[in-house]
Motif scaffolding. Structure first.
Motif, PDB file in Angstrom:
ATOM      1  N   THR A  73       0.844  -1.193   0.000  1.00 43.70           N
ATOM      2  CA  THR A  73       0.000   0.000   0.000  1.00 43.70           C
ATOM      3  C   THR A  73       0.881   1.245   0.000  1.00 43.70           C
ATOM      4  O   THR A  73       1.771   1.391   0.847  1.00 43.70           O
ATOM      5  CB  THR A  73      -0.920   0.004   1.228  1.00 43.70           C
ATOM      6  N   VAL A  74       0.625   2.127  -0.984  1.00 44.93           N
ATOM      7  CA  VAL A  74       1.422   3.346  -1.141  1.00 44.93           C
ATOM      8  C   VAL A  74       0.476   4.537  -1.248  1.00 44.93           C
ATOM      9  O   VAL A  74      -0.709   4.376  -1.558  1.00 44.93           O
ATOM     10  CB  VAL A  74       2.324   3.260  -2.396  1.00 44.93           C
ATOM     11  N   PRO A  75       0.975   5.752  -1.024  1.00 41.53           N
ATOM     12  CA  PRO A  75       0.108   6.923  -1.166  1.00 41.53           C
ATOM     13  C   PRO A  75      -0.361   7.102  -2.615  1.00 41.53           C
ATOM     14  O   PRO A  75       0.416   6.903  -3.554  1.00 41.53           O
ATOM     15  CB  PRO A  75       1.002   8.088  -0.737  1.00 41.53           C
ATOM     16  N   LEU A  76      -1.607   7.476  -2.782  1.00 47.87           N
ATOM     17  CA  LEU A  76      -2.103   7.815  -4.117  1.00 47.87           C
ATOM     18  C   LEU A  76      -1.322   8.998  -4.671  1.00 47.87           C
ATOM     19  O   LEU A  76      -0.894   8.996  -5.826  1.00 47.87           O
ATOM     20  CB  LEU A  76      -3.597   8.142  -4.035  1.00 47.87           C
ATOM     21  N   ASP A  77      -1.118   9.999  -3.854  1.00 42.96           N
ATOM     22  CA  ASP A  77      -0.343  11.188  -4.217  1.00 42.96           C
ATOM     23  C   ASP A  77       0.766  11.325  -3.185  1.00 42.96           C
ATOM     24  O   ASP A  77       0.517  11.638  -2.014  1.00 42.96           O
ATOM     25  CB  ASP A  77      -1.248  12.421  -4.211  1.00 42.96           C
ATOM     26  N   HIS A  78       1.988  11.074  -3.584  1.00 44.75           N
ATOM     27  CA  HIS A  78       3.101  11.081  -2.634  1.00 44.75           C
ATOM     28  C   HIS A  78       3.320  12.457  -2.016  1.00 44.75           C
ATOM     29  O   HIS A  78       3.886  12.561  -0.926  1.00 44.75           O
ATOM     30  CB  HIS A  78       4.375  10.602  -3.324  1.00 44.75           C
ATOM     31  N   SER A  79       2.902  13.503  -2.703  1.00 44.42           N
ATOM     32  CA  SER A  79       3.062  14.853  -2.150  1.00 44.42           C
ATOM     33  C   SER A  79       1.919  15.240  -1.229  1.00 44.42           C
ATOM     34  O   SER A  79       1.998  16.258  -0.531  1.00 44.42           O
ATOM     35  CB  SER A  79       3.169  15.874  -3.289  1.00 44.42           C
ATOM     36  N   ALA A  80       0.841  14.437  -1.201  1.00 44.28           N
ATOM     37  CA  ALA A  80      -0.316  14.713  -0.348  1.00 44.28           C
ATOM     38  C   ALA A  80      -0.894  13.387   0.123  1.00 44.28           C
ATOM     39  O   ALA A  80      -1.932  12.937  -0.383  1.00 44.28           O
ATOM     40  CB  ALA A  80      -1.361  15.548  -1.085  1.00 44.28           C
ATOM     41  N   PRO A  81      -0.255  12.715   1.077  1.00 42.66           N
ATOM     42  CA  PRO A  81      -0.673  11.373   1.494  1.00 42.66           C
ATOM     43  C   PRO A  81      -2.106  11.296   1.994  1.00 42.66           C
ATOM     44  O   PRO A  81      -2.716  10.224   1.957  1.00 42.66           O
ATOM     45  CB  PRO A  81       0.325  11.038   2.613  1.00 42.66           C
ATOM     46  N   ALA A  82      -2.678  12.402   2.420  1.00 43.11           N
ATOM     47  CA  ALA A  82      -4.043  12.367   2.940  1.00 43.11           C
ATOM     48  C   ALA A  82      -5.083  12.071   1.862  1.00 43.11           C
ATOM     49  O   ALA A  82      -6.237  11.771   2.177  1.00 43.11           O
ATOM     50  CB  ALA A  82      -4.367  13.699   3.630  1.00 43.11           C
ATOM     51  N   LYS A  83      -4.702  12.134   0.619  1.00 35.72           N
ATOM     52  CA  LYS A  83      -5.655  11.878  -0.473  1.00 35.72           C
ATOM     53  C   LYS A  83      -6.058  10.408  -0.567  1.00 35.72           C
ATOM     54  O   LYS A  83      -6.982  10.077  -1.314  1.00 35.72           O
ATOM     55  CB  LYS A  83      -5.062  12.334  -1.800  1.00 35.72           C
ATOM     56  N   GLY A  84      -5.345   9.536   0.102  1.00 32.17           N
ATOM     57  CA  GLY A  84      -5.695   8.127   0.057  1.00 32.17           C
ATOM     58  C   GLY A  84      -4.528   7.272  -0.390  1.00 32.17           C
ATOM     59  O   GLY A  84      -3.384   7.740  -0.486  1.00 32.17           O
ATOM     60  N   THR A  85      -4.806   6.018  -0.642  1.00 31.25           N
ATOM     61  CA  THR A  85      -3.752   5.067  -0.986  1.00 31.25           C
ATOM     62  C   THR A  85      -4.132   4.265  -2.220  1.00 31.25           C
ATOM     63  O   THR A  85      -5.277   4.254  -2.660  1.00 31.25           O
ATOM     64  CB  THR A  85      -3.487   4.091   0.178  1.00 31.25           C
ATOM     65  N   VAL A  86      -3.139   3.559  -2.769  1.00 29.48           N
ATOM     66  CA  VAL A  86      -3.324   2.644  -3.886  1.00 29.48           C
ATOM     67  C   VAL A  86      -2.489   1.398  -3.593  1.00 29.48           C
ATOM     68  O   VAL A  86      -1.420   1.494  -2.984  1.00 29.48           O
ATOM     69  CB  VAL A  86      -2.907   3.298  -5.223  1.00 29.48           C
ATOM     70  N   ARG A  87      -2.988   0.237  -3.998  1.00 27.93           N
ATOM     71  CA  ARG A  87      -2.275  -1.017  -3.739  1.00 27.93           C
ATOM     72  C   ARG A  87      -1.480  -1.430  -4.969  1.00 27.93           C
ATOM     73  O   ARG A  87      -2.026  -1.511  -6.068  1.00 27.93           O
ATOM     74  CB  ARG A  87      -3.255  -2.120  -3.344  1.00 27.93           C
ATOM     75  N   ILE A  88      -0.203  -1.699  -4.762  1.00 31.50           N
ATOM     76  CA  ILE A  88       0.698  -2.117  -5.834  1.00 31.50           C
ATOM     77  C   ILE A  88       0.901  -3.626  -5.732  1.00 31.50           C
ATOM     78  O   ILE A  88       1.263  -4.145  -4.670  1.00 31.50           O
ATOM     79  CB  ILE A  88       2.059  -1.394  -5.726  1.00 31.50           C
ATOM     80  N   ALA A  89       0.674  -4.332  -6.828  1.00 38.24           N
ATOM     81  CA  ALA A  89       0.860  -5.786  -6.871  1.00 38.24           C
ATOM     82  C   ALA A  89       2.296  -6.112  -7.244  1.00 38.24           C
ATOM     83  O   ALA A  89       2.855  -5.533  -8.185  1.00 38.24           O
ATOM     84  CB  ALA A  89      -0.106  -6.404  -7.877  1.00 38.24           C
ATOM     85  N   LEU A  90       2.908  -7.062  -6.521  1.00 35.97           N
ATOM     86  CA  LEU A  90       4.300  -7.455  -6.737  1.00 35.97           C
ATOM     87  C   LEU A  90       4.407  -8.962  -6.881  1.00 35.97           C
ATOM     88  O   LEU A  90       3.498  -9.706  -6.515  1.00 35.97           O
ATOM     89  CB  LEU A  90       5.181  -7.020  -5.567  1.00 35.97           C
ATOM     90  N   ALA A  91       5.552  -9.390  -7.386  1.00 38.75           N
ATOM     91  CA  ALA A  91       5.875 -10.815  -7.438  1.00 38.75           C
ATOM     92  C   ALA A  91       7.359 -10.989  -7.153  1.00 38.75           C
ATOM     93  O   ALA A  91       8.174 -10.107  -7.464  1.00 38.75           O
ATOM     94  CB  ALA A  91       5.521 -11.414  -8.792  1.00 38.75           C
ATOM     95  N   GLU A  92       7.699 -12.153  -6.584  1.00 38.61           N
ATOM     96  CA  GLU A  92       9.091 -12.448  -6.245  1.00 38.61           C
ATOM     97  C   GLU A  92       9.373 -13.921  -6.489  1.00 38.61           C
ATOM     98  O   GLU A  92       8.554 -14.782  -6.157  1.00 38.61           O
ATOM     99  CB  GLU A  92       9.351 -12.116  -4.779  1.00 38.61           C
ATOM    100  N   ILE A  93      10.521 -14.193  -7.092  1.00 35.36           N
ATOM    101  CA  ILE A  93      11.057 -15.549  -7.176  1.00 35.36           C
ATOM    102  C   ILE A  93      12.355 -15.554  -6.364  1.00 35.36           C
ATOM    103  O   ILE A  93      13.333 -14.919  -6.768  1.00 35.36           O
ATOM    104  CB  ILE A  93      11.331 -15.989  -8.619  1.00 35.36           C
ATOM    105  N   PRO A  94      12.382 -16.217  -5.209  1.00 41.54           N
ATOM    106  CA  PRO A  94      13.590 -16.191  -4.368  1.00 41.54           C
ATOM    107  C   PRO A  94      14.802 -16.768  -5.096  1.00 41.54           C
ATOM    108  O   PRO A  94      14.679 -17.652  -5.946  1.00 41.54           O
ATOM    109  CB  PRO A  94      13.200 -17.052  -3.163  1.00 41.54           C
ATOM    110  N   ALA A  95      15.957 -16.258  -4.761  1.00 37.51           N
ATOM    111  CA  ALA A  95      17.214 -16.756  -5.331  1.00 37.51           C
ATOM    112  C   ALA A  95      17.366 -18.248  -5.044  1.00 37.51           C
ATOM    113  O   ALA A  95      16.978 -18.738  -3.989  1.00 37.51           O
ATOM    114  CB  ALA A  95      18.393 -15.980  -4.742  1.00 37.51           C
ATOM    115  N   ASN A  96      17.930 -18.978  -6.011  1.00 35.26           N
ATOM    116  CA  ASN A  96      18.068 -20.431  -5.843  1.00 35.26           C
ATOM    117  C   ASN A  96      19.519 -20.892  -5.776  1.00 35.26           C
ATOM    118  O   ASN A  96      19.789 -22.090  -5.821  1.00 35.26           O
ATOM    119  CB  ASN A  96      17.338 -21.182  -6.968  1.00 35.26           C
TER     120      ASN A  96
END
Length: 550
Positions: free
Chosen positions: A103-126
């Motif tokens: 979860t990150v700020p919708l507007d990084h310069s005005a965090p009170a405006k709300g948030t947005v969810r960023i989807a990620l993926a990871e493949i651990p080192a083998n």
């Protein structure tokens, strides 16, 4: 049944600005813009030209071995951003791959405006734990290209890096599973009801308004400056002091913007298929027309030395023959056995796709021969269509990502990143005068690709002005990084690599004298330079060269 893929593959650097770009009729009226189902070449034609991205050989599109479950990344600092890990939203995925949200700020310069969810993926080192380096962030191109889908499909391409690094990617805000935006189904303005330029421009403005309504709160905050701020929060959430990063095509723009915003957090950064930081969309489109034409000329030279080339051995007349073929299809389209209509615009799109990778040249030669000799468009249709699912694969539930997300995101990001809006408030007559003044220059750049690139001047019509930040990047003080440019790149011309290196002020350039978009997947020499730098920190001084054919 495959339908017509109408739309010009308009490449402005790492953007193939095939979206929301009007076409101009010979009578100088503005035709309704047609959306190309953009392609992400990194996905081996997985989805159409939405992005310039690293073309991955089909042989590399397979899963990776199972990995140890514990990632090597350091723990995030208490109270900082945290990733919520879980199952991946789409299957199948490589063994060991996990997905999460941040979860990150919708507007990084005005965090009170709300948030947005960023989807990620990871493949651990083998690889052995003693040699692991932590997380390597990857962006495969776009804008509008989903990172999670790309990593899942092509993890094996990065197997050597995956021994030392946790391979991490994300869907940028507004893309894929990160609160995707939409334009209500398409960027097209609907049936053309008038030849009046004023009506056509009003229709374009209506498209921009439809995008606002369908996308909601995320749309005004979708530009690369915001995405780079998200990228730094991902770095922190992974527990990394510095960002190690590998970006392709549009991902090079993102990497450069990150380096400008967070120069003291840049670790080992490699950028391949380097985007421009300075040129406006119209200049990018002109450069792309030139790059696509050069790539086509290289293909025709290759074809002339192959037995049975439909255009013979004279490369000068071959270029004229291709242009005549496209013109004929604009007047009398081909029709597939299932009724699919295949126009000259479709032919340009299919040819543009194939030029992204030299591996596609034999298939392109066969497809053109089939169309020229038998009036059969099936080969070209295959080049311009998404890849079919693997036989025997499990049925997948309907995607939660809107069908027009890639095209909508590409247009939105490109416009947010470009401050030029000189035509938006101009009269229809002035707009047409500007287009007419550019027409011959684009045609000189490429008789085949130029006209279909021309109306990039209208790509952002009706949208808010973008940021000046990217154009003003100048020697931000980041550590030395590695930039790769390919001489025969149809989307990001080599000169952009040199120009961006100068703007960053801390870059070593690899001059890949080959063909296709980006060099990592097609050149063992390029891959060697990139992997040695990312894994061992070995960065040569001065420009280095890699041969075109290996």
């Amino acid at each position: 049944m495959r339908r017509s893929r109408t739309g010009a593959a308009v490449g402005a650097g790492c953007l193939l600005v095939s979206t929301a770009v009007a076409t101009v009729a010979a009578d100088a009226t503005v035709a309704a813009p047609v959306v190309a189902a953009a392609t992400v070449p990194v996905l081996v034609q997985v989805s159409g030209p939405v992005s310039g991205a690293v073309p991955v050989p089909a042989s590399a599109a397979s899963s990776v071995p199972a990995t140890e479950p514990a990632p090597a990344s350091a723990a995030p600092s208490p109270g900082g951003p945290r990733i919520r890990w879980g199952a991946c939203p789409e299957q199948p995925v490589p063994a060991g791959m996990r997905c999460g949200t941040l979860t990150v700020p919708l507007d990084h310069s005005a965090p009170a405006k709300g948030t947005v969810r960023i989807a990620l993926a990871e493949i651990p080192a083998n690889g052995p734990r003693a040699g692991r380096r932590g997380a390597l962030l990857l962006n495969f191109g776009g804008p509008g290209g989903p990172g999670i889908e790309s990593l899942a499909a092509h993890a094996k391409t990065f197997a050597e890096l995956g021994e030392r690094y946790d391979l991490v990617t994300f869907d940028p805000r507004g893309v894929g599973h990160s609160e995707p935006i939409s334009c209500g189904g398409s960027l097209g303005p609907g049936p053309r009801g008038s030849d009046d330029p004023a009506d056509a421009l009003a229709a374009l403005r209506a498209v921009a308004e439809r995008c606002e309504r369908a996308s909601g709160r995320v749309l005004p905050y979708i530009g690369t400056v915001h995405v780079a701020r998200d990228l730094d929060l991902i770095r922190r959430a992974l527990g990394e002091d510095e960002l190690d990063y590998l970006g392709f095509s549009y991902g090079t723009r993102l990497g450069a913007v990150y380096a400008a915003q967070f120069p003291h957090h840049v670790g080992r950064m490699a950028l391949d298929g380097v985007d421009t930081l300075a040129e406006p969309l119209v200049e990018q489109a002109l450069a792309s027309a030139q790059g696509q034409q050069q790539a086509l000329d290289n293909f025709l030279t290759w074809c002339a030395h192959q037995p049975g080339c439909v255009y013979g051995t004279n490369t000068r007349t071959a270029k004229e023959d291709v242009a005549a073929f496209v013109a004929r299809l604009d007047v009398a389209p081909l029709v597939d056995e299932d009724g699919t209509v295949f126009t000259g615009r479709d032919a340009v799109t299919a040819i543009g796709f194939a030029l992204y990778s030299r591996e596609s040249w034999p298939e392109l030669a066969e497809a053109l021969a089939l169309a020229e000799r038998n009036r059969d468009p099936r080969g070209l249709l295959r080049l311009g269509a998404p890849a079919d699912p693997e036989p025997g694969g499990a049925a997948q539930p309907p995607s939660r990502v809107p069908a027009d997300n890639a095209a909508a995101a590409m247009a939105a990001v490109n416009c947010a990143d470009d401050p030029d809006r000189s035509s938006d408030g101009a009269s229809p007559a002035a707009v047409m005068q500007r287009i007419d003044g550019l027409r011959e220059e684009f045609r000189r750049a490429s008789e085949i690709f130029g006209p279909r690139q021309l109306l990039t001047v209208l790509a952002c019509y009706g949208r808010p002005a973008g940021t000046d930040f990217i154009r003003e990047i100048e020697r931000p003080g980041a550590p030395r990084m590695l930039l790769v440019g390919t001489r025969g790149d149809p989307a990001t011309p080599y000169r952009w690599t040199e120009e961006t290196a100068q703007r960053l002020g801390s870059a070593v350039v690899v001059d890949h004298k080959g063909d296709g978009h980006t060099g990592y997947t097609s050149s063992t020499c390029v891959r060697g330079y990139v992997d040695r730098f990312l894994i061992h920190g070995r960065l040569p001084s001065g420009t280095r060269s890699c041969p075109g054919e290996e």
